[in-house]
Scaffold this motif. Structure first.
Motif, PDB file in Angstrom:
ATOM      1  N   ILE A  66       9.805  36.827  65.791  1.00  0.00           N
ATOM      2  CA  ILE A  66       8.616  35.655  65.636  1.00  0.00           C
ATOM      3  C   ILE A  66       7.902  35.600  64.335  1.00  0.00           C
ATOM      4  CG2 ILE A  66       7.096  33.719  66.018  1.00  0.00           C
ATOM      5  CD1 ILE A  66       8.058  34.006  69.538  1.00  0.00           C
ATOM      6  N   MET A  67       8.350  35.014  63.644  1.00  0.00           N
ATOM      7  CA  MET A  67       6.904  35.422  62.290  1.00  0.00           C
ATOM      8  C   MET A  67       6.455  33.985  62.450  1.00  0.00           C
ATOM      9  SD  MET A  67       8.131  38.191  60.520  1.00  0.00           S
ATOM     10  CE  MET A  67       9.441  39.111  60.516  1.00  0.00           C
ATOM     11  N   ILE A  68       5.231  34.404  61.889  1.00  0.00           N
ATOM     12  CA  ILE A  68       3.822  33.093  61.597  1.00  0.00           C
ATOM     13  C   ILE A  68       3.334  33.737  60.582  1.00  0.00           C
ATOM     14  CG2 ILE A  68       1.165  32.943  62.053  1.00  0.00           C
ATOM     15  CD1 ILE A  68       3.480  32.777  64.773  1.00  0.00           C
ATOM     16  N   TRP A  69       4.003  32.226  59.477  1.00  0.00           N
ATOM     17  CA  TRP A  69       3.357  32.169  58.310  1.00  0.00           C
ATOM     18  C   TRP A  69       1.455  31.225  57.654  1.00  0.00           C
ATOM     19  CZ3 TRP A  69       6.721  34.929  55.492  1.00  0.00           C
ATOM     20  CH2 TRP A  69       7.553  35.176  55.872  1.00  0.00           C
ATOM     21  N   GLU A  70       0.891  31.035  57.180  1.00  0.00           N
ATOM     22  CA  GLU A  70       0.617  30.380  56.476  1.00  0.00           C
ATOM     23  C   GLU A  70       1.187  29.096  55.720  1.00  0.00           C
ATOM     24  OE1 GLU A  70      -2.749  30.750  53.009  1.00  0.00           O
ATOM     25  OE2 GLU A  70      -3.670  30.725  54.615  1.00  0.00           O
ATOM     26  N   ALA A  71       1.024  28.093  56.506  1.00  0.00           N
ATOM     27  CA  ALA A  71       1.750  26.723  55.765  1.00  0.00           C
ATOM     28  C   ALA A  71       1.578  26.625  54.505  1.00  0.00           C
ATOM     29  CB  ALA A  71       1.989  25.908  57.000  1.00  0.00           C
ATOM     30  N   GLU A  72       0.176  26.653  54.082  1.00  0.00           N
ATOM     31  CA  GLU A  72      -0.132  25.973  52.577  1.00  0.00           C
ATOM     32  C   GLU A  72       0.260  26.206  51.899  1.00  0.00           C
ATOM     33  OE1 GLU A  72      -4.474  24.831  50.476  1.00  0.00           O
ATOM     34  OE2 GLU A  72      -3.700  25.219  51.677  1.00  0.00           O
ATOM     35  N   LYS A 121      20.587  29.618  57.904  1.00  0.00           N
ATOM     36  CA  LYS A 121      21.408  30.864  58.216  1.00  0.00           C
ATOM     37  C   LYS A 121      21.174  31.953  57.446  1.00  0.00           C
ATOM     38  CE  LYS A 121      24.850  29.581  61.229  1.00  0.00           C
ATOM     39  NZ  LYS A 121      26.734  29.411  62.108  1.00  0.00           N
ATOM     40  N   ASP A 122      21.214  31.585  56.226  1.00  0.00           N
ATOM     41  CA  ASP A 122      20.952  32.467  54.609  1.00  0.00           C
ATOM     42  C   ASP A 122      19.410  33.417  54.972  1.00  0.00           C
ATOM     43  OD1 ASP A 122      19.103  31.580  53.622  1.00  0.00           O
ATOM     44  OD2 ASP A 122      20.349  30.399  51.727  1.00  0.00           O
ATOM     45  N   CYS A 123      18.786  32.623  55.942  1.00  0.00           N
ATOM     46  CA  CYS A 123      17.240  33.780  56.026  1.00  0.00           C
ATOM     47  C   CYS A 123      16.439  33.347  55.486  1.00  0.00           C
ATOM     48  CB  CYS A 123      17.694  35.583  56.786  1.00  0.00           C
ATOM     49  SG  CYS A 123      19.048  36.530  57.524  1.00  0.00           S
ATOM     50  N   SER A 124      15.978  32.329  54.944  1.00  0.00           N
ATOM     51  CA  SER A 124      15.225  31.743  53.641  1.00  0.00           C
ATOM     52  C   SER A 124      14.740  30.993  54.323  1.00  0.00           C
ATOM     53  CB  SER A 124      15.740  31.553  52.437  1.00  0.00           C
ATOM     54  OG  SER A 124      16.555  30.664  52.929  1.00  0.00           O
ATOM     55  N   ILE A 125      13.550  30.643  54.066  1.00  0.00           N
ATOM     56  CA  ILE A 125      12.695  29.677  54.624  1.00  0.00           C
ATOM     57  C   ILE A 125      12.029  28.991  53.009  1.00  0.00           C
ATOM     58  CG2 ILE A 125      10.493  28.000  55.355  1.00  0.00           C
ATOM     59  CD1 ILE A 125      10.175  31.238  56.989  1.00  0.00           C
ATOM     60  N   CYS A 184      14.463  28.646  65.045  1.00  0.00           N
ATOM     61  CA  CYS A 184      14.355  27.724  65.161  1.00  0.00           C
ATOM     62  C   CYS A 184      12.606  27.765  64.369  1.00  0.00           C
ATOM     63  CB  CYS A 184      13.501  27.536  66.646  1.00  0.00           C
ATOM     64  SG  CYS A 184      12.781  29.156  66.781  1.00  0.00           S
ATOM     65  N   MET A 185      11.984  26.609  64.285  1.00  0.00           N
ATOM     66  CA  MET A 185      10.953  26.796  63.295  1.00  0.00           C
ATOM     67  C   MET A 185       9.754  25.535  64.350  1.00  0.00           C
ATOM     68  SD  MET A 185      11.691  25.030  59.724  1.00  0.00           S
ATOM     69  CE  MET A 185      10.856  26.700  59.088  1.00  0.00           C
ATOM     70  N   ALA A 186       8.509  26.387  63.943  1.00  0.00           N
ATOM     71  CA  ALA A 186       7.429  24.874  64.687  1.00  0.00           C
ATOM     72  C   ALA A 186       6.497  24.855  63.390  1.00  0.00           C
ATOM     73  CB  ALA A 186       7.245  25.279  65.573  1.00  0.00           C
ATOM     74  N   ILE A 187       5.661  23.765  63.709  1.00  0.00           N
ATOM     75  CA  ILE A 187       4.188  23.686  62.734  1.00  0.00           C
ATOM     76  C   ILE A 187       3.107  23.185  63.410  1.00  0.00           C
ATOM     77  CG2 ILE A 187       5.126  21.829  61.408  1.00  0.00           C
ATOM     78  CD1 ILE A 187       3.141  22.328  59.140  1.00  0.00           C
ATOM     79  N   SER A 188       1.695  23.792  63.192  1.00  0.00           N
ATOM     80  CA  SER A 188       0.436  23.167  64.114  1.00  0.00           C
ATOM     81  C   SER A 188       0.320  21.722  64.054  1.00  0.00           C
ATOM     82  CB  SER A 188      -0.174  24.177  64.285  1.00  0.00           C
ATOM     83  OG  SER A 188      -0.883  24.901  62.638  1.00  0.00           O
ATOM     84  N   SER A 189       0.127  21.439  64.806  1.00  0.00           N
ATOM     85  CA  SER A 189      -0.279  20.022  63.921  1.00  0.00           C
ATOM     86  C   SER A 189      -1.938  19.659  63.034  1.00  0.00           C
ATOM     87  CB  SER A 189      -0.908  19.315  65.872  1.00  0.00           C
ATOM     88  OG  SER A 189      -1.939  19.792  66.008  1.00  0.00           O
ATOM     89  N   ASP A 190      -2.252  20.409  62.962  1.00  0.00           N
ATOM     90  CA  ASP A 190      -3.575  20.812  61.849  1.00  0.00           C
ATOM     91  C   ASP A 190      -2.622  21.341  60.484  1.00  0.00           C
ATOM     92  OD1 ASP A 190      -3.206  23.675  62.158  1.00  0.00           O
ATOM     93  OD2 ASP A 190      -5.031  23.210  63.052  1.00  0.00           O
ATOM     94  N   GLY A 191      -1.595  21.510  60.522  1.00  0.00           N
ATOM     95  CA  GLY A 191      -0.967  22.010  59.258  1.00  0.00           C
ATOM     96  C   GLY A 191      -1.212  23.606  58.744  1.00  0.00           C
ATOM     97  N   LYS A 192      -1.631  24.161  59.897  1.00  0.00           N
ATOM     98  CA  LYS A 192      -2.863  25.577  59.671  1.00  0.00           C
ATOM     99  C   LYS A 192      -1.496  26.581  59.417  1.00  0.00           C
ATOM    100  CE  LYS A 192      -6.276  28.803  60.548  1.00  0.00           C
ATOM    101  NZ  LYS A 192      -7.367  28.612  60.883  1.00  0.00           N
ATOM    102  N   TYR A 193      -0.400  26.704  61.012  1.00  0.00           N
ATOM    103  CA  TYR A 193       0.864  27.719  61.277  1.00  0.00           C
ATOM    104  C   TYR A 193       2.150  27.173  61.273  1.00  0.00           C
ATOM    105  CZ  TYR A 193      -3.506  30.580  62.760  1.00  0.00           C
ATOM    106  OH  TYR A 193      -5.155  30.788  62.328  1.00  0.00           O
ATOM    107  N   LEU A 194       2.883  27.714  60.424  1.00  0.00           N
ATOM    108  CA  LEU A 194       4.018  27.515  60.931  1.00  0.00           C
ATOM    109  C   LEU A 194       4.542  29.128  61.146  1.00  0.00           C
ATOM    110  CD1 LEU A 194       6.737  25.889  59.726  1.00  0.00           C
ATOM    111  CD2 LEU A 194       7.255  27.849  57.693  1.00  0.00           C
ATOM    112  N   ILE A 234      10.780  31.279  50.801  1.00  0.00           N
ATOM    113  CA  ILE A 234      10.521  32.166  51.230  1.00  0.00           C
ATOM    114  C   ILE A 234      11.519  33.526  51.271  1.00  0.00           C
ATOM    115  CG2 ILE A 234       9.842  33.472  52.900  1.00  0.00           C
ATOM    116  CD1 ILE A 234       7.745  31.808  54.162  1.00  0.00           C
ATOM    117  N   PRO A 235      12.271  34.155  49.978  1.00  0.00           N
ATOM    118  CA  PRO A 235      13.789  34.742  50.308  1.00  0.00           C
ATOM    119  C   PRO A 235      14.571  35.205  51.942  1.00  0.00           C
ATOM    120  CG  PRO A 235      12.380  35.695  48.868  1.00  0.00           C
ATOM    121  CD  PRO A 235      11.669  34.709  49.326  1.00  0.00           C
ATOM    122  N   GLY A 236      15.066  35.414  52.070  1.00  0.00           N
ATOM    123  CA  GLY A 236      16.108  35.917  53.382  1.00  0.00           C
ATOM    124  C   GLY A 236      15.909  37.362  52.735  1.00  0.00           C
TER     125      GLY A 236
END
Length: 460
Positions: free
Chosen positions: A201-207, A144-148, A182-192, A162-164
């Motif tokens: 909806i925000m898309i991140w590079e997981a690495e 809830k602090d908007c951070s990841i 909510c959040m999700a990660i692709s099965s190959d670990g490329k996208y968050l 990743i600060p909120g």
């Protein structure tokens, strides 16, 4: 006009007859006098009888097959190939599923040693959601602090934060400025992917945790996200009652699906081109068949269905605010099994209320599932269950006491550990607040022992 077509047909027929007659004369001219006196042309000196037969067959197709017939033949071949590929894929998935399920079901989960449970702290406000990378090396959590925060599983250290941002700084802050739900990660670990109260909806590079895209379009808070396994297709659900489909590789919106009569509270998917959703107070579970543009509707809970998770392609588990946990089959409109007051009750005598089930998790393709209580008292817990034969029952295995609201649960892909995201408040509201609870992530190791041979014998 009709005489023109008749003449055209006749002309074509006469031409074909003339051609076949001419070819026949040529063949008779080349016919050997005996079976030992065979003429072979210079351009086929190295041609085997099999190759000659194949060439003749191709010539026959070339001369006798119309364009429409050719299209039909190629279409049939293509459909047969697709069918064969699907059957092979289904057979491989079934074998893998049976192999994993058989191995996991032969083992019995036992309670972990409390000293082995780790608590990772870093968020200032309650954890709302989390995911585990498929290689089990990293955990991503949001609050809830908007951070990841990206965590290293082995060391328990923060790898990236990743600060909120504050409300009103959306134009200049790279990241969320509202509660992440909510959040999700692709099965190959490329996208968050992460979704928040601000309908974004925000898309991140997981690495690297680098921000890539921002998806807009939902008219209410984004409450559920899931990548289709083996792809970069993203499904999202919202309090606006819709499900949207996105292509992350192309940074593109695909389509919107409607059906729920209330805010959607959860979403999940596996490898098939479909997803499942929990409809909150409309008390329905829906299976969305994306390609067919259709949906299946299921009824069962008496309260608001707040969380959902697929066990395999055919079965799922849900939790509701009436305290019940249910097992479902996509082939049955009602639950196969329901445990009421799965986490007990709280309150004064005669006024008892069941603990809300705030989260559920399933170890895919196995018989192990888990549920998390709302935490509105001191005895909140994570409950481990074993599914009965054909998923027609839930047998309690053991519980892990935690202090706070168990807002998110995830099994690691191998089943070696379970992660619980816990907070002082429920992820969807502020009905209660437990000051003594710690906002953090519990990593719970899962130990197994082989079943008792005598018990196995009796069961069989």
């Amino acid at each position: 006009m009709s005489s023109f077509f008749i003449k055209s047909k006749e002309k074509g027929k006469n031409t074909a007859v003339t051609k076949r007659k001419h070819d026949g004369d040529k063949m008779r001219a080349k016919k050997p006098n005996s079976k030992y006196d065979e003429e072979i042309s210079s351009d086929s000196e190295t041609e085997s009888p099999i190759q000659a037969k194949k060439r003749q067959s191709n010539q026959d197709v070339e001369y006798d097959e119309t364009p429409q017939e050719k299209k039909l033949r190629l279409a049939k071949l293509y459909l047969e190939q697709l069918k064969e590929d699907e059957e092979n894929k289904a057979e491989e998935e079934s074998f893998e599923t049976d192999l994993v399920a058989g191995r996991l079901q032969e083992e019995v989960l036992i309670p972990p040693d409390p000293s082995e449970i780790r608590l990772l702290r870093g968020h200032k406000l309650p954890i709302t959601c989390l995911v585990i990378s498929s290689d089990e090396k990293f955990i991503f959590s949001a609050a809830k602090d908007c951070s990841i925060i990206k965590w290293d599983v082995e060391s328990g250290k923060k790898l990236h934060t990743i600060p909120g941002g504050r409300k009103g700084t959306e134009d200049r802050h790279v990241g969320h400025t509202a509660h992440i739900l909510c959040m999700a990660i692709s099965s190959d670990g490329k996208y968050l992917a992460t979704g928040d109260l601000n309908k974004l909806i925000m898309i991140w590079e997981a690495e690297t945790c680098k921000h890539l895209y921002k998806f807009t379009g939902h008219k209410g808070p984004v409450s559920g996200l899931s990548f289709r396994k083996g792809s970069h297709d993203l499904y999202s659900a919202s309090h606006d009652r819709s499900v949207k489909v996105w292509n992350v590789d192309e940074n593109a919106y695909v389509e919107t699906l409607f059906g729920h009569q209330d805010a959607i509270t959860g979403l999940d998917s596996l490898s098939r081109e479909c997803c499942v959703t929990a409809g909150g107070r409309d008390r329905t579970v829906r299976v969305w068949k994306i390609a067919e543009e259709s949906q299946l509707v299921f009824h069962g809970h008496e309260g608001s269905i707040d969380c959902i998770q697929l066990i395999n392609e055919e079965h799922m588990i849900t939790g509701a605010d009436d305290g019940s946990v249910s097992l479902w089959s996509v082939n049955k409109k009602k639950p196969l099994s329901t445990v009421k007051q799965a986490h007990g009750c709280h309150g004064d005598a005669g006024l008892e209320q069941p603990h809300w089930v705030a989260s559920v998790a399933a170890l895919q393709n196995s018989d192990a599932v888990a549920s998390g209580a709302s935490g509105c008292s001191h005895n909140s817990q994570v409950q481990l269950w074993k599914c009965g034969q054909n998923y027609r029952g839930l047998q309690p295995l053991f519980s892990v006491p935690v202090s706070g609201f168990v807002n998110s649960l995830k099994f690691s892909s191998s089943g070696q550990f379970l992660v619980a995201g816990v907070g002082q408040e429920h992820r969807l509201g502020r009905w209660w607040r437990l000051k003594e609870a710690k906002n953090g992530i519990y990593i719970i190791p899962l130990k197994r022992k082989p079943p008792n041979p005598e018990e196995t014998k009796i069961t069989k």
